[in-house]
Write a protein that holds these residues in place. Structure first.
Motif, PDB file in Angstrom:
ATOM      1  N   GLU A 170       0.878  -1.412   0.070  1.00 30.92           N
ATOM      2  CA  GLU A 170      -0.014  -0.021  -0.017  1.00 30.92           C
ATOM      3  C   GLU A 170       1.044   1.255   0.016  1.00 30.92           C
ATOM      4  N   TRP A 171       2.009   1.221   0.460  1.00 28.61           N
ATOM      5  CA  TRP A 171       2.629   2.348   0.642  1.00 28.61           C
ATOM      6  C   TRP A 171       4.196   2.378  -0.278  1.00 28.61           C
ATOM      7  N   TRP A 172       4.031   1.291  -1.218  1.00 26.34           N
ATOM      8  CA  TRP A 172       5.159   1.368  -1.956  1.00 26.34           C
ATOM      9  C   TRP A 172       5.288   2.458  -2.949  1.00 26.34           C
ATOM     10  N   ASN A 173       4.409   3.070  -3.431  1.00 26.74           N
ATOM     11  CA  ASN A 173       4.247   4.528  -4.299  1.00 26.74           C
ATOM     12  C   ASN A 173       4.613   5.575  -3.600  1.00 26.74           C
ATOM     13  N   SER A 174       5.275   5.552  -2.763  1.00 22.27           N
ATOM     14  CA  SER A 174       5.371   6.711  -1.599  1.00 22.27           C
ATOM     15  C   SER A 174       6.765   7.384  -1.602  1.00 22.27           C
ATOM     16  N   LEU A 175       7.072   8.706  -1.218  1.00 18.33           N
ATOM     17  CA  LEU A 175       8.129   9.273  -0.972  1.00 18.33           C
ATOM     18  C   LEU A 175       7.963  10.015   0.357  1.00 18.33           C
ATOM     19  N   ILE A 176       9.286   9.895   0.695  1.00 23.41           N
ATOM     20  CA  ILE A 176       9.236  10.818   2.401  1.00 23.41           C
ATOM     21  C   ILE A 176      10.102  12.085   1.981  1.00 23.41           C
ATOM     22  N   VAL A 177       9.511  13.375   2.066  1.00 22.66           N
ATOM     23  CA  VAL A 177      10.108  14.398   1.983  1.00 22.66           C
ATOM     24  C   VAL A 177      10.296  15.282   3.349  1.00 22.66           C
ATOM     25  N   LYS A 178      11.135  16.355   3.042  1.00 22.76           N
ATOM     26  CA  LYS A 178      11.412  17.148   3.930  1.00 22.76           C
ATOM     27  C   LYS A 178      11.749  18.568   3.532  1.00 22.76           C
ATOM     28  N   LEU A 179      11.179  19.584   3.824  1.00 28.35           N
ATOM     29  CA  LEU A 179      11.911  20.952   3.384  1.00 28.35           C
ATOM     30  C   LEU A 179      12.958  21.264   4.246  1.00 28.35           C
ATOM     31  N   LEU A 180      13.798  21.646   3.654  1.00 28.87           N
ATOM     32  CA  LEU A 180      15.036  22.134   4.337  1.00 28.87           C
ATOM     33  C   LEU A 180      15.108  23.726   4.953  1.00 28.87           C
ATOM     34  N   GLY A 181      15.335  24.016   5.971  1.00 26.78           N
ATOM     35  CA  GLY A 181      15.661  25.336   6.605  1.00 26.78           C
ATOM     36  C   GLY A 181      14.272  26.114   6.719  1.00 26.78           C
ATOM     37  N   ARG A 182      13.129  25.376   6.853  1.00 29.92           N
ATOM     38  CA  ARG A 182      11.869  25.892   6.932  1.00 29.92           C
ATOM     39  C   ARG A 182      10.903  25.035   7.315  1.00 29.92           C
ATOM     40  N   LYS A 183      10.092  25.505   8.427  1.00 31.05           N
ATOM     41  CA  LYS A 183       8.753  24.868   8.566  1.00 31.05           C
ATOM     42  C   LYS A 183       7.707  25.124   7.795  1.00 31.05           C
ATOM     43  N   ILE A 184       6.904  24.215   7.302  1.00 27.57           N
ATOM     44  CA  ILE A 184       5.764  24.327   6.286  1.00 27.57           C
ATOM     45  C   ILE A 184       4.669  23.610   7.104  1.00 27.57           C
ATOM     46  N   SER A 185       3.277  23.860   6.856  1.00 29.67           N
ATOM     47  CA  SER A 185       2.242  23.174   7.457  1.00 29.67           C
ATOM     48  C   SER A 185       1.777  22.037   6.330  1.00 29.67           C
ATOM     49  N   LEU A 186       1.217  21.007   7.018  1.00 34.10           N
ATOM     50  CA  LEU A 186       1.026  19.958   5.797  1.00 34.10           C
ATOM     51  C   LEU A 186       0.064  20.633   4.849  1.00 34.10           C
ATOM     52  N   LEU A 187      -1.139  21.339   5.130  1.00 34.41           N
ATOM     53  CA  LEU A 187      -1.848  21.854   4.019  1.00 34.41           C
ATOM     54  C   LEU A 187      -1.281  22.585   2.898  1.00 34.41           C
ATOM     55  N   ALA A 188      -0.319  23.418   3.494  1.00 35.47           N
ATOM     56  CA  ALA A 188       0.608  24.185   2.463  1.00 35.47           C
ATOM     57  C   ALA A 188       1.357  23.481   1.490  1.00 35.47           C
ATOM     58  N   LEU A 189       1.972  22.443   2.280  1.00 37.93           N
ATOM     59  CA  LEU A 189       2.905  21.417   1.558  1.00 37.93           C
ATOM     60  C   LEU A 189       2.160  20.758   0.518  1.00 37.93           C
ATOM     61  N   LYS A 190       0.966  20.085   0.786  1.00 37.29           N
ATOM     62  CA  LYS A 190       0.051  19.475  -0.062  1.00 37.29           C
ATOM     63  C   LYS A 190      -0.240  20.131  -1.194  1.00 37.29           C
ATOM     64  N   ARG A 191      -0.577  21.494  -0.934  1.00 32.80           N
ATOM     65  CA  ARG A 191      -1.088  22.347  -2.135  1.00 32.80           C
ATOM     66  C   ARG A 191       0.018  22.479  -2.919  1.00 32.80           C
ATOM     67  N   ARG A 192       1.149  22.975  -2.712  1.00 30.33           N
ATOM     68  CA  ARG A 192       2.380  22.897  -3.431  1.00 30.33           C
ATOM     69  C   ARG A 192       2.563  21.910  -4.043  1.00 30.33           C
ATOM     70  N   LEU A 193       2.756  20.667  -3.574  1.00 33.62           N
ATOM     71  CA  LEU A 193       3.120  19.255  -4.085  1.00 33.62           C
ATOM     72  C   LEU A 193       1.905  18.923  -5.054  1.00 33.62           C
ATOM     73  N   GLU A 194       0.792  19.133  -4.927  1.00 33.53           N
ATOM     74  CA  GLU A 194      -0.334  18.786  -5.963  1.00 33.53           C
ATOM     75  C   GLU A 194       0.068  19.310  -7.085  1.00 33.53           C
ATOM     76  N   THR A 195       0.508  20.955  -6.861  1.00 30.22           N
ATOM     77  CA  THR A 195       0.671  21.740  -8.249  1.00 30.22           C
ATOM     78  C   THR A 195       1.874  21.193  -9.025  1.00 30.22           C
ATOM     79  N   MET A 196       2.954  20.919  -8.072  1.00 29.44           N
ATOM     80  CA  MET A 196       4.119  20.475  -8.722  1.00 29.44           C
ATOM     81  C   MET A 196       4.040  18.919  -9.303  1.00 29.44           C
ATOM     82  N   TRP A 197       3.425  17.962  -8.649  1.00 28.81           N
ATOM     83  CA  TRP A 197       3.593  16.534  -8.712  1.00 28.81           C
ATOM     84  C   TRP A 197       2.443  15.784  -9.379  1.00 28.81           C
ATOM     85  N   ALA A 198       1.268  16.304  -8.962  1.00 24.75           N
ATOM     86  CA  ALA A 198       0.000  15.266  -9.211  1.00 24.75           C
ATOM     87  C   ALA A 198      -0.546  15.964 -10.521  1.00 24.75           C
ATOM     88  N   LYS A 199       0.125  15.483 -11.540  1.00 25.56           N
ATOM     89  CA  LYS A 199      -0.220  15.752 -13.000  1.00 25.56           C
ATOM     90  C   LYS A 199      -1.142  14.759 -13.524  1.00 25.56           C
TER      91      LYS A 199
END
Length: 94
Positions: free
Chosen positions: A21-50
């Motif tokens: 179930e988790w095979w198609n997953s990545l672990i990510v971390k934003l370096l040098g800055r904290k970011i909320s779950l919702l903000a990260l999700k929105r940015r990643l959806e724009t960048m990656w969820a094509k």
């Protein structure tokens, strides 16, 4: 076992089934800055969820699990970096 601890042995086929179930997953971390779950999700959806969607889970310690529902999106997120969010690098690990 002593102190009421159990030693549970899980067979290889069960381990594979649990991990699948988790095979198609990545672990990510934003370096040098904290970011909320919702903000990260929105940015990643724009960048990656094509081609499909993603699910983002907060793992704590500023690490997040990004689960992909399309393998092409996973390959894109893993291979096409480096990625930056808010002028900070995003580390990506399979």
């Amino acid at each position: 076992m002593p102190n009421g601890l159990l030693n549970l042995i899980i067979g290889e086929s069960i381990q594979k089934e649990i991990r699948e179930e988790w095979w198609n997953s990545l672990i990510v971390k934003l370096l040098g800055r904290k970011i909320s779950l919702l903000a990260l999700k929105r940015r990643l959806e724009t960048m990656w969820a094509k081609m499909g969607s993603i699910e983002v889970i907060d793992l704590g310690g500023d690490f997040f699990l990004v689960r992909f529902f399309n393998s092409e999106d996973l390959d894109y997120g893993l291979m096409e970096g480096p990625w930056k969010i808010l002028d900070h690098y995003l580390t990506v690990q399979f």
